[in-house]
Design a protein around this motif. Sequence first.
Motif, short mmCIF file in Angstrom:
data_model
loop_
_atom_site.label_atom_id
_atom_site.label_comp_id
_atom_site.label_asym_id
_atom_site.label_seq_id
_atom_site.Cartn_x
_atom_site.Cartn_y
_atom_site.Cartn_z
N GLU A 129 6.24 8.52 -12.44
CA GLU A 129 4.93 8.71 -12.42
C GLU A 129 3.96 7.79 -11.63
O GLU A 129 2.74 8.13 -11.08
N TYR A 130 4.48 6.70 -11.40
CA TYR A 130 4.12 5.65 -10.78
C TYR A 130 4.32 5.56 -9.17
O TYR A 130 5.31 5.54 -8.65
N SER A 131 3.38 4.90 -8.40
CA SER A 131 3.71 4.86 -6.88
C SER A 131 4.47 3.60 -6.58
O SER A 131 4.69 2.73 -7.22
N ASP A 132 4.98 3.47 -5.52
CA ASP A 132 5.80 2.15 -5.04
C ASP A 132 4.56 1.07 -5.12
O ASP A 132 4.84 -0.11 -5.47
N ALA A 133 3.32 1.27 -4.68
CA ALA A 133 2.33 0.32 -4.93
C ALA A 133 2.19 -0.19 -6.19
O ALA A 133 1.97 -1.26 -6.32
N LYS A 183 4.36 -0.24 -8.56
CA LYS A 183 5.44 -0.75 -9.03
C LYS A 183 5.52 -2.26 -8.30
O LYS A 183 5.82 -3.37 -9.11
N ARG A 184 5.07 -2.17 -7.05
CA ARG A 184 5.17 -3.47 -6.39
C ARG A 184 3.91 -4.59 -7.14
O ARG A 184 4.33 -5.70 -7.28
N GLY A 185 2.87 -3.87 -7.48
CA GLY A 185 2.06 -4.53 -8.17
C GLY A 185 2.35 -5.21 -9.40
O GLY A 185 1.88 -6.48 -9.95
N THR A 186 3.02 -4.38 -10.40
CA THR A 186 3.60 -4.80 -11.56
C THR A 186 4.54 -5.99 -11.31
O THR A 186 4.67 -7.11 -12.09
N ARG A 187 5.69 -5.90 -10.43
CA ARG A 187 6.36 -6.80 -10.23
C ARG A 187 5.66 -8.06 -9.67
O ARG A 187 6.11 -9.20 -10.12
N HIS A 188 4.93 -8.01 -8.81
CA HIS A 188 4.18 -9.44 -8.33
C HIS A 188 3.38 -9.95 -9.66
O HIS A 188 3.35 -11.24 -9.98
N THR A 189 2.63 -8.99 -10.77
CA THR A 189 2.10 -9.49 -11.82
C THR A 189 3.07 -10.31 -12.51
O THR A 189 3.04 -11.28 -13.30
N LEU A 190 4.33 -9.69 -12.70
CA LEU A 190 5.44 -10.19 -13.84
C LEU A 190 5.64 -11.42 -13.26
O LEU A 190 5.81 -12.49 -14.08
N GLU A 208 6.25 -4.84 -22.64
CA GLU A 208 6.61 -3.45 -22.78
C GLU A 208 5.73 -2.36 -21.87
O GLU A 208 6.22 -1.48 -21.74
N LEU A 209 4.50 -3.07 -21.61
CA LEU A 209 3.64 -2.23 -20.93
C LEU A 209 3.91 -2.22 -19.21
O LEU A 209 3.74 -1.22 -18.79
N SER A 210 4.73 -3.05 -18.98
CA SER A 210 5.39 -2.93 -17.49
C SER A 210 6.21 -2.04 -17.49
O SER A 210 6.62 -1.36 -16.08
N LYS A 211 7.06 -1.53 -18.42
CA LYS A 211 8.39 -0.71 -18.23
C LYS A 211 8.08 0.68 -17.89
O LYS A 211 8.70 1.25 -17.05
N PRO A 212 6.78 1.20 -18.53
CA PRO A 212 6.53 2.81 -17.98
C PRO A 212 6.30 2.68 -16.52
O PRO A 212 6.57 3.73 -15.92
N VAL A 213 5.64 1.56 -15.91
CA VAL A 213 5.40 1.49 -14.63
C VAL A 213 6.57 1.38 -13.76
O VAL A 213 6.78 2.10 -12.77
N LEU A 214 7.35 0.36 -14.02
CA LEU A 214 8.73 0.19 -13.28
C LEU A 214 9.79 1.31 -13.50
O LEU A 214 10.41 1.56 -12.51
N TYR A 215 9.93 2.02 -14.64
CA TYR A 215 10.91 2.93 -14.91
C TYR A 215 10.54 4.46 -14.74
O TYR A 215 11.36 5.30 -14.96
N SER A 216 9.05 4.67 -14.67
CA SER A 216 8.54 5.95 -14.41
C SER A 216 8.27 6.24 -13.22
O SER A 216 7.98 5.45 -12.41
N PHE A 274 -2.56 -2.46 -9.17
CA PHE A 274 -2.42 -3.25 -10.40
C PHE A 274 -2.99 -2.31 -11.62
O PHE A 274 -4.09 -1.68 -11.64
N SER A 275 -1.93 -1.97 -12.42
CA SER A 275 -2.09 -1.08 -13.58
C SER A 275 -3.43 -1.83 -14.59
O SER A 275 -3.60 -2.84 -14.29
N LEU A 276 -3.66 -1.18 -15.48
CA LEU A 276 -4.42 -1.56 -16.43
C LEU A 276 -3.77 -2.89 -17.23
O LEU A 276 -4.61 -3.88 -17.44
N ALA A 277 -2.48 -2.59 -17.53
CA ALA A 277 -1.86 -3.89 -18.12
C ALA A 277 -1.73 -5.03 -17.19
O ALA A 277 -1.80 -5.99 -17.74
N ASP A 278 -1.60 -4.98 -15.76
CA ASP A 278 -1.66 -5.93 -14.98
C ASP A 278 -3.01 -6.66 -14.89
O ASP A 278 -3.11 -8.00 -14.96
N ARG A 279 -3.92 -6.02 -14.96
CA ARG A 279 -5.43 -6.53 -14.81
C ARG A 279 -5.73 -7.28 -16.24
O ARG A 279 -6.18 -8.28 -16.28
#
Length: 927
Positions: free
Chosen positions: A699-703, A705-712, A689-697, A641-646
Amino acid sequence: MDKAYNPQAIEQETYKKWEDNDYFSPKGGAKGNDDSYCIMIPPPNVTGSLHMGHAFQHTIMDALTRYHRMKGDNTLWQPGSDHAGIATQMVVERLLDREGKSRHDLGREAFVDRIWDWKEQSGGTITQQMRRMGDSCDWSREAFTMDDDLSEAVLETFVRLHDEGLIYRGDRLVNWDPKLLTAVSDLEVESHEENGHMWHMRYPLSDGSGHVIIATTRPETMLGDSAVAVHPDDERYQDLIGKTIDLPLTGRQIPIIADDYVEKDFGSGCVKITPAHDFNDYEMGQRHDLEMINILTPTAHINDNAPEAYRGLDRYDARKKIVEDFEALGLMEKIEPHKLKVPRGDRSGVVIEPYLTPQWYVKIAPLAEPALKAVKDGDIKFVPENWSNTYYHWMENIQDWCISRQLWWGHQIPAWYDNKGGVYVGRSEEEVREKYNLGDIELRRDEDVLDTWFSSALWPFATLGWPEKTPELETFLPTSVLVTGFDIIFFWVARMIMMGLKFTGKIPFKEIYITGLIRDEQGQKMSKSKGNVLDPIDIIDGIELETLVEKRTTGMMNPKAAEKIAKRTRKQFPDGIEAYGTDAMRFTFCAMASTSRDINFDLNRVEGYRNFCNKIWNAARYVLMNTEDQDTGLNGGDMEFSLADRWIKSELQKTVTEFEKAVDTYRFDLASNALYEFTWNTYCDWYLELSKPVLYSDEYSDAAKRGTRHTLVTVLESLMRLLHPFMPFITEEIWQKVAPLAGKRTDERPSIMLQDFPQVDDALIDTQAEQDIEWLKKVIVGVRNIRGEMNIAPGKPLDVLFRNGSDSDKERLEGNKTFLSKLAKLESIQWLESGDEAPMSATALAGNMEILIPMAGLIDVEQELARLDKEAEKLNKDLQRISGKLNNPNFTDKAPEAVVEKEKGKLADVESTLKKIEEQRQQLKEL
């Protein structure tokens, strides 16, 4: 999901599913009776339609009901309507009149049957409108005050009170409507200031020693005068107390009495006393045992108690003749123009007369004492609390209650008369004969019906089955809260408390939430005569201009007034009223539900909340586009979970806490603000907006991306449940799409309204994440402000320098470079150490840390200065124009206050913009 939010496409179909599946009925709770939650609807008149006040209060009641249903309470919102004695009888009599008939042509039984037929055909208007508003009432329990079971409760109440000596029949003064030929309650009387006259008349002393002067606005009532009163301490009249007056035109002598009620300094200090035609005079007549002389017939003509010369005259014709006769006798001192409050029947429009007539009364003092104690002891709580003072004042000065009405539609009084004047009360004629051992003597039933407020006073317990001891009565009484207006605290609220305590031994409700009164945007009361009424259904569905004009002017008797209203409507709504949908209107009502007594309704706010609905819809579409057919963590797999997710999860917990605190204290405005702030600013504007760098970059791992989708999906699903009590339709539509992605089972609880309300999880509160994101937001906003101030294109990549920050700032900068680069559109990021020299830059601050953007090559300084000069020149012209208007007394003194305030707001905006332009100029000159 459809690309565009269209409430008309989802609302009615959604409501039908709810109702068809019986989602609104109580389902029982986990704790038995301890977790019951019940609201009784203030029963609207069966003749009526949903007005803005109804829509406002129903929104509050439904929000509470949906909230507590989701909290797991055994929830009942009891619907129903009132038979509205006078209003309903008038409607049907008008229909008969079109046929050239009267109710007397039909007879009582056939006329009542005709009303029942009308009720079946036309009485459901308001319930259909309630469905359009999303009201989640238990329609299977819909009640009507003339239903058999409620009528039985009314009958039982009357008989028991009479047997205890608390109901009696007597001659007393009432508000009498000479057109409708019935007593009416104070609530059915509207007093407005009108132009009239004050007649100063000479009353000769019987001993011939002179005269006294009395002043009156109703000369015709002098025919029923029983005394002239003076203040006992008025030195001018001490020697007259006890003497008599030769009452002109009547041949009667009346005494001069002393009473503290008389104001020495008002008028001549002498007051005519007409006990049968004035409420204050009636009280004085009781104190001094004066004769009660009724000089009016039920139709307000002069009766046989008056001299022959005036008998049969209409009251106003009699007034004219009496004035002429006084002038002919030289007894008219003077006549002056005078403004006075004139009481008129709210339905008939005619002037109401205080009238002495036999009526049925409730002896109220024994019932009032426990009802007063229940509020003073805190068993019942008013919200806002200050309304309890109004309640105390009324209850401590309470008068016996006139409960009879001279109508055919209503609960007929269960009293029978014999030919000798005997009066007998019982549940039926058979019971009366047996109870009083009357044998076969001839009996005649009282033709009057009970005041509508009498049956509605029983509403909280009669609708639950009283006088039977039903499970519902045990489960839901006392009810949880009464939502109503301040204007009926005495007429309905107080009487429900009195009757509830008397017949069930329980308070009828624990809390009374008094709402404000909905007014138009100018603060004026909404009324058909003003042409400012808004129909909530027109706001939901929209209405074309000419249809609105026709709706507002149809039936108006005054063509000039109709023309004026039509002109104002066309100016106010040149394009008609748009369709805003139910959710936007409901959220507007919730956002306006403050502690204010008056609430000004502005369609601009509804438009703003329709935009809010669009924002929610588009946010949901973004989430679904990025999570449907994607891995949201439901099937296992690591999640980071990214900083934005938390942060967003933490903010959600805070919002749930804030919302619940606000709703529990009936601050729906604060609850709405919390929802709006989290949804629009926190979730949509920042987190998505903060989710987009994670989903589209990359630089972030599958885990991650999975965490951000789950949070969304999980936060959106929780947000829909959080919003649902206020915005039921859009939340149901979105929730059905997102719930499976968030792992919610929809087989057992297939509607959002049956789901649990979001619960706060303290483990998700992350203070560090909140602080880090706040830092990030300040930096991004700082960069965006510089772009705006310097007129730099939003998409142009920028180099940014940082200096004077702390070690914490450095750590945050290093950890959030991706977020910063993507959201602030940065080309490069550089930290300036102490001693490093910065190029000429535009600056902003994030705490103590400086944000610098070098300006070289970004803008043409001379060109930008020229642009600012041109903008300032235009604004200065606006400044002169608005200032000139506000300095003109012809405008400020004559224009409506709201218009003047609007111009002041414009002036402040222009001055603020000019100040910013000057600051930008100074910054540019320093580059």
